[in-house]
Design an enzyme around this catalytic site. Structure first.
Site, mmCIF file in Angstrom:
data_model
loop_
_atom_site.group_PDB
_atom_site.id
_atom_site.type_symbol
_atom_site.label_atom_id
_atom_site.label_comp_id
_atom_site.label_asym_id
_atom_site.label_seq_id
_atom_site.Cartn_x
_atom_site.Cartn_y
_atom_site.Cartn_z
ATOM 1 N N HIS A 64 3.440 0.847 -0.215
ATOM 2 C CA HIS A 64 3.772 -0.341 0.582
ATOM 3 C C HIS A 64 5.263 -0.660 0.547
ATOM 4 O O HIS A 64 5.943 -0.367 -0.436
ATOM 5 C CB HIS A 64 3.021 -1.563 0.044
ATOM 6 C CG HIS A 64 1.549 -1.388 0.009
ATOM 7 N ND1 HIS A 64 0.781 -1.875 -1.028
ATOM 8 C CD2 HIS A 64 0.684 -0.788 0.861
ATOM 9 C CE1 HIS A 64 -0.494 -1.581 -0.801
ATOM 10 N NE2 HIS A 64 -0.569 -0.922 0.337
ATOM 11 N N LYS A 74 11.419 -5.227 -6.480
ATOM 12 C CA LYS A 74 10.310 -5.590 -7.361
ATOM 13 C C LYS A 74 10.617 -5.189 -8.798
ATOM 14 O O LYS A 74 11.280 -4.191 -9.044
ATOM 15 C CB LYS A 74 9.030 -4.867 -6.929
ATOM 16 C CG LYS A 74 8.556 -5.223 -5.547
ATOM 17 C CD LYS A 74 7.347 -4.383 -5.147
ATOM 18 C CE LYS A 74 6.923 -4.711 -3.722
ATOM 19 N NZ LYS A 74 5.861 -3.829 -3.263
ATOM 20 N N TYR A 134 3.885 -7.900 -10.859
ATOM 21 C CA TYR A 134 5.208 -7.622 -10.300
ATOM 22 C C TYR A 134 5.856 -8.869 -9.738
ATOM 23 O O TYR A 134 5.219 -9.733 -9.178
ATOM 24 C CB TYR A 134 5.183 -6.496 -9.266
ATOM 25 C CG TYR A 134 4.242 -6.635 -8.104
ATOM 26 C CD1 TYR A 134 4.720 -6.982 -6.849
ATOM 27 C CD2 TYR A 134 2.887 -6.381 -8.243
ATOM 28 C CE1 TYR A 134 3.870 -7.075 -5.756
ATOM 29 C CE2 TYR A 134 2.032 -6.469 -7.165
ATOM 30 C CZ TYR A 134 2.530 -6.821 -5.921
ATOM 31 O OH TYR A 134 1.683 -6.919 -4.855
ATOM 32 N N ASP A 172 -4.979 1.036 3.640
ATOM 33 C CA ASP A 172 -4.067 2.040 3.094
ATOM 34 C C ASP A 172 -4.407 3.448 3.589
ATOM 35 O O ASP A 172 -3.516 4.291 3.716
ATOM 36 C CB ASP A 172 -4.059 2.003 1.569
ATOM 37 C CG ASP A 172 -3.304 0.796 1.021
ATOM 38 O OD1 ASP A 172 -2.706 0.046 1.815
ATOM 39 O OD2 ASP A 172 -3.323 0.602 -0.208
#
Length: 183
Positions: A64, A74, A134, A172
């Site tokens: 992603h 991140k 995250y 996905d």
């Protein structure tokens, strides 16, 4: 912040190993300190959103990223369990464009990865009840989300896990290929 910081071969992507203080009561560690992070990486960041997921063995999330002004850096880590974490450089002007870095992250070592803007990210869960955390430096924007199919032939990521045992969301599974996105 007591930590070891090493830049990966992907410019701006860092592996951070914190100092974990353990005794008979359990453990303590500092998971983030902006001043120490900037001193050791040269990066000033402002995290604005924290996310947490819990997954079973074989769950694959990714690859992603968010596009444009909504791109996100991140700082990822495993709270409990174990994952294979993967970062893909999608910065067209980078010498490592289209290359990936992978690392095993687990709840024991508390190792973290800082993933700069301009990267796709995903992870494969290797233990049941894994909790993945995250921090993001930009808010989630559904209109800017994108991704790359996890089994893209150009990227050729070695997930080191039987594909037939992977659990991948329908969303996905329908992500485009690297070549389709970056012609």
């Amino acid at each position: 912040m007591k930590m070891k910081v090493e830049e990966t071969y992907l410019r701006g992507c860092f592996v951070i190993t914190p100092k974990v203080f353990k005794d008979k009561r359990g453990y303590f560690l500092e998971t983030f300190n902006a001043e120490a992070f900037t001193k050791k990486t040269g990066i000033t960041t402002n995290f604005v959103q924290d996310n947490l997921s819990k997954s079973s063995i074989g769950v694959l999330r990714g690859l992603h990223f968010q596009k444009g002004a909504s791109a996100q850096a991140k700082l990822v880590q495993v709270i409990k369990g174990k994952v294979l974490d993967v970062c893909v450089d999608i910065r067209r002007d980078s010498t490592t464009f289209g290359k990936y870095f992978s690392i095993l992250l687990d709840g024991e070592t508390k190792t973290q990865v800082y993933i700069p803007r301009g990267f796709a990210h995903g992870f494969l869960v290797l233990e049941n009840d894994t909790i993945f955390s995250y921090k993001c430096d930009n808010y989630y924007d559904i209109n800017s989300e994108s991704g790359i199919i996890y089994n893209d032939s150009k990227l050729n990521i070695d997930w080191d896990f039987p594909e037939e045992k992977m659990m991948v969301s329908e969303k996905d599974m329908n992500l485009p290929t690297f070549e389709h996105l970056f012609k």
